[in-house]
Design an enzyme around this catalytic site. Structure first.
Site, PDB file in Angstrom:
ATOM      1  N   LYS A 177      37.460 112.832 -43.049  1.00  0.00           N
ATOM      2  CA  LYS A 177      37.807 111.609 -43.309  1.00  0.00           C
ATOM      3  C   LYS A 177      37.740 110.799 -42.137  1.00  0.00           C
ATOM      4  O   LYS A 177      38.317 110.837 -41.094  1.00  0.00           O
ATOM      5  CB  LYS A 177      39.091 111.339 -43.939  1.00  0.00           C
ATOM      6  CG  LYS A 177      39.404 109.897 -44.582  1.00  0.00           C
ATOM      7  CD  LYS A 177      40.868 109.632 -44.557  1.00  0.00           C
ATOM      8  CE  LYS A 177      41.110 108.246 -44.727  1.00  0.00           C
ATOM      9  NZ  LYS A 177      40.917 107.284 -43.387  1.00  0.00           N
TER      10      LYS A 177
ATOM     11  N   GLY B 181      45.882 109.554 -34.702  1.00  0.00           N
ATOM     12  CA  GLY B 181      46.317 108.288 -35.455  1.00  0.00           C
ATOM     13  C   GLY B 181      47.761 108.190 -35.112  1.00  0.00           C
ATOM     14  O   GLY B 181      48.340 108.582 -33.996  1.00  0.00           O
ATOM     15  N   SER B 182      48.420 107.144 -35.719  1.00  0.00           N
ATOM     16  CA  SER B 182      49.793 106.842 -35.530  1.00  0.00           C
ATOM     17  C   SER B 182      50.767 107.849 -35.763  1.00  0.00           C
ATOM     18  O   SER B 182      50.452 108.819 -36.411  1.00  0.00           O
ATOM     19  CB  SER B 182      50.332 105.475 -36.361  1.00  0.00           C
ATOM     20  OG  SER B 182      50.264 106.044 -37.694  1.00  0.00           O
ATOM     21  N   THR B 183      51.876 107.869 -35.210  1.00  0.00           N
ATOM     22  CA  THR B 183      53.011 108.526 -35.177  1.00  0.00           C
ATOM     23  C   THR B 183      53.550 108.827 -36.697  1.00  0.00           C
ATOM     24  O   THR B 183      53.844 109.596 -37.031  1.00  0.00           O
ATOM     25  CB  THR B 183      54.140 108.433 -34.107  1.00  0.00           C
ATOM     26  OG1 THR B 183      53.281 108.690 -32.778  1.00  0.00           O
ATOM     27  CG2 THR B 183      55.336 109.439 -34.244  1.00  0.00           C
TER      28      THR B 183
ATOM     29  N   GLY C  88      51.279 110.553 -38.779  1.00  0.00           N
ATOM     30  CA  GLY C  88      51.303 112.104 -38.641  1.00  0.00           C
ATOM     31  C   GLY C  88      52.687 112.994 -39.051  1.00  0.00           C
ATOM     32  O   GLY C  88      52.508 114.015 -39.399  1.00  0.00           O
TER      33      GLY C  88
ATOM     34  N   GLU D 137      47.414 114.477 -32.960  1.00  0.00           N
ATOM     35  CA  GLU D 137      47.347 113.575 -31.636  1.00  0.00           C
ATOM     36  C   GLU D 137      47.664 112.003 -31.933  1.00  0.00           C
ATOM     37  O   GLU D 137      46.918 111.697 -32.846  1.00  0.00           O
ATOM     38  CB  GLU D 137      45.802 113.734 -30.980  1.00  0.00           C
ATOM     39  CG  GLU D 137      45.852 113.188 -29.543  1.00  0.00           C
ATOM     40  CD  GLU D 137      45.356 111.643 -29.629  1.00  0.00           C
ATOM     41  OE1 GLU D 137      46.396 111.092 -29.309  1.00  0.00           O
ATOM     42  OE2 GLU D 137      44.225 111.406 -29.633  1.00  0.00           O
TER      43      GLU D 137
ATOM     44  N   CYS E 102      45.304 105.021 -27.298  1.00  0.00           N
ATOM     45  CA  CYS E 102      46.494 105.645 -27.492  1.00  0.00           C
ATOM     46  C   CYS E 102      47.480 106.070 -26.259  1.00  0.00           C
ATOM     47  O   CYS E 102      48.546 105.771 -26.297  1.00  0.00           O
ATOM     48  CB  CYS E 102      46.467 106.977 -28.299  1.00  0.00           C
ATOM     49  SG  CYS E 102      45.198 108.045 -27.610  1.00  0.00           S
TER      50      CYS E 102
ATOM     51  N   GLU F 237      54.636 100.481 -29.587  1.00  0.00           N
ATOM     52  CA  GLU F 237      53.260 100.743 -29.297  1.00  0.00           C
ATOM     53  C   GLU F 237      52.426  99.336 -29.838  1.00  0.00           C
ATOM     54  O   GLU F 237      52.491  99.379 -31.212  1.00  0.00           O
ATOM     55  CB  GLU F 237      52.383 102.011 -30.003  1.00  0.00           C
ATOM     56  CG  GLU F 237      50.975 101.992 -29.629  1.00  0.00           C
ATOM     57  CD  GLU F 237      50.423 103.537 -30.063  1.00  0.00           C
ATOM     58  OE1 GLU F 237      49.831 104.062 -29.139  1.00  0.00           O
ATOM     59  OE2 GLU F 237      50.941 103.938 -31.022  1.00  0.00           O
TER      60      GLU F 237
END
Length: 507
Positions: free
Chosen positions: A191, A244-246, A249, A267, A301, A399
């Site tokens: 994706k 991507g974002s935490t 995740g 990551e 990031c 962030e």
């Protein structure tokens, strides 16, 4: 199989380029089963480039079936040298189509020419060639430790791998994900990010031309709550890799656990510290620190968003850093003189401006920038510096993912180590000093997956990349990435052990 989806021609920098618009399933570009499409925008102008097919869960199912058929049908057991040759051929095609790949990547992500041409494209090609060289070097081991047996291990591909990539490096992240997976004999359901699907579509065009078997790589363009969720929850996907974002995740990790307990690598985000000691080469530290925050308009990031400068050189560093940041050219992505392009979309643009307002309201000093830049209707923001910050401020903790940096003073090593590690993230960190004993001492204490000494924001495909703490699980790049896509099997051959009894089995 769904109906075929034709490509569309788009004019990019006065050149007409054909771009696929379909989902890429079983080596065909096809229409989404649900009949939906979505628009793709050029962040440098805010204008729509074209519309492409929007996948749903049922399209993911088709892609998984194609990937499973390819995996079971021979790809997993194929000659590693052949897999290597296909990866090299794909790299050759990227070089052959260099100008088109650059143009698509630039309008897809908003990257300026001097960044896309010197980093994104060559690094993607280098990564493909690096993992091609690994394909026939994924070894097991023999063991002479069990009497009466011949024992060994083999490293086998995991299977069908779901891969979800972000919008900030659409070309490079596509390659980071597929290269180690394909080299080790896995198949893929990818994706791409909904903001930047075009580079991945062009890569699929080259994958087919390179001769990869049908179903080896599949791409379902779409949105996180539909396509991303379908991949994370799918019962016939064996592993999922996400960048991507935490926050996202966490959602993927929960979905993997509640479905088939698929393997997961993540990551995620960062809030990386960058420490400047008084014995550092001042201008060198300034130059690397500017690169650390302003590369790709801060949408990185591991960007060095928190700079800690020793009080003895704080004023001198701030003056030189401010001068360098003020000289950054924000503008046309096709100009070789442009240093900074746009933010990726209106949402991210508004989010960054919102953080700038928060910083001012919390009492930080807006030292430089902080304003929108009017350029062709695109989402441009000035390089921005905040000073007089305190640890509890949101601009210090959260962030931002934009060209916004905070600078603070420190007095001692112990003090700055505490400040640098005072974050839930742990992706990267930098140290600037000419005392290499200090450099070794500090890098050992920093809780970050990558640490730089007298540099920042420099990666290479041969070195692992990933985070401590909430910045992720597992590693991309290097030989370590192969661990993400292989599983170990132990094999025992009986070479003389007699008929077993209950005492001969060791558990």
């Amino acid at each position: 199989m769904a109906a075929s989806a034709p490509p569309k021609s788009v004019v990019i920098n006065a050149k007409e380029i054909s771009i696929p618009t379909g989902l890429f399933i079983n080596n065909e570009f096809v229409k989404a089963l649900g009949g939906k499409t979505f628009e793709v925008e050029n962040p440098a102008t805010g204008k729509v480039l074209l519309s492409i097919e929007e996948g749903q869960a049922e399209d993911v199912d088709l892609a998984v079936k194609a990937a499973r058929k390819a995996f079971d049908g021979g790809w997993a057991d194929s000659d590693p040298a052949w897999r290597a040759s296909l990866l090299h051929r794909l790299a050759d095609l990227m070089e052959k189509n260099r100008d088109e790949m650059l143009a698509v990547e630039m309008v897809d992500s908003g990257k300026p020419l001097n960044q896309a041409s010197t980093v994104d494209l060559p690094a993607s090609i280098g990564t493909l060639r690096y993992y091609a060289s690994w394909a026939d070097k994924v070894y097991g081991r023999t063991a002479a430790t069990v009497p009466g047996t011949f024992t060994y291990t083999v490293r086998e591909p995991i299977g069908v791998c779901g891969q979800i990539i972000p919008w900030n490096f659409p070309l490079m992240m596509f390659v980071w994900k597929i290269a180690p997976a394909l080299a080790t004999g896995n198949t893929i359901v990818m994706k791409s990010a909904e903001s930047t699907p075009l580079s991945a579509l062009k890569m699929c065009e080259l994958i087919r031309e390179a001769g990869f078997p049908a179903g080896t790589v599949n791409l379902v363009s779409g949105f996180g709550p539909t396509v991303g969720a379908a991949i994370a929850n799918h019962m016939d996907i064996d592993k999922v890799a996400f960048t991507g974002s935490t926050a996202t995740g966490r959602v993927i990790l929960k979905a993997a656990a509640s479905s088939n307990l698929k393997k997961v690598t993540l990551e995620l985000g960062g809030k990386s510290p960058n420490i400047v000691f008084p014995d550092a080469d001042l201008q060198k530290a300034v130059d690397w620190s500017v690169l650390g925050i302003d590369f790709h308009a801060g949408q990185v990031c591991h960007a060095g968003t928190r700079i800690y400068v020793h009080e003895d050189i704080y004023d001198a560093f701030l003056a030189a850093f401010t001068k360098k940041m003020a000289s950054i050219k924000v503008g046309s992505i096709f100009s070789s003189e442009t240093d900074q392009g746009p933010q990726i979309n209106r949402s991210q643009y508004d989010k960054i401006l919102g953080y700038i307002d928060i910083g001012k309201k919390e009492g930080a000093t807006l030292h430089l920038g902080g304003n929108p830049v009017s350029k062709d209707g695109g989402y441009f923001i000035e390089p921005t510096i905040f000073t007089d910050v305190t640890p509890e401020m949101k601009i210090v903790k959260e962030e931002i993912f934009g060209p916004v940096v905070v600078i603070a003073k420190f007095k001692s090593e112990d003090e700055v180590i505490v400040a640098a590690n005072d974050t839930s993230y742990g992706l990267a960190a930098g140290v600037h000093t000419n005392d290499y004993q200090r450099a070794l001492r500090i890098t050992k204490k920093l809780r970050a997956g990558t640490t730089w000494v007298n540099m920042f924001n420099f990666l290479h495909w041969s070195m692992p990349f990933g985070g401590y703490k909430e910045s992720g699980i597992g590693r991309e790049l290097g030989g370590e990435a192969l661990d993400n896509y292989t599983q170990v099997k132990s094999v025992f051959f009986n070479m003389g052990i007699p008929t077993p009894t209950h005492t001969s089995f060791v558990a």
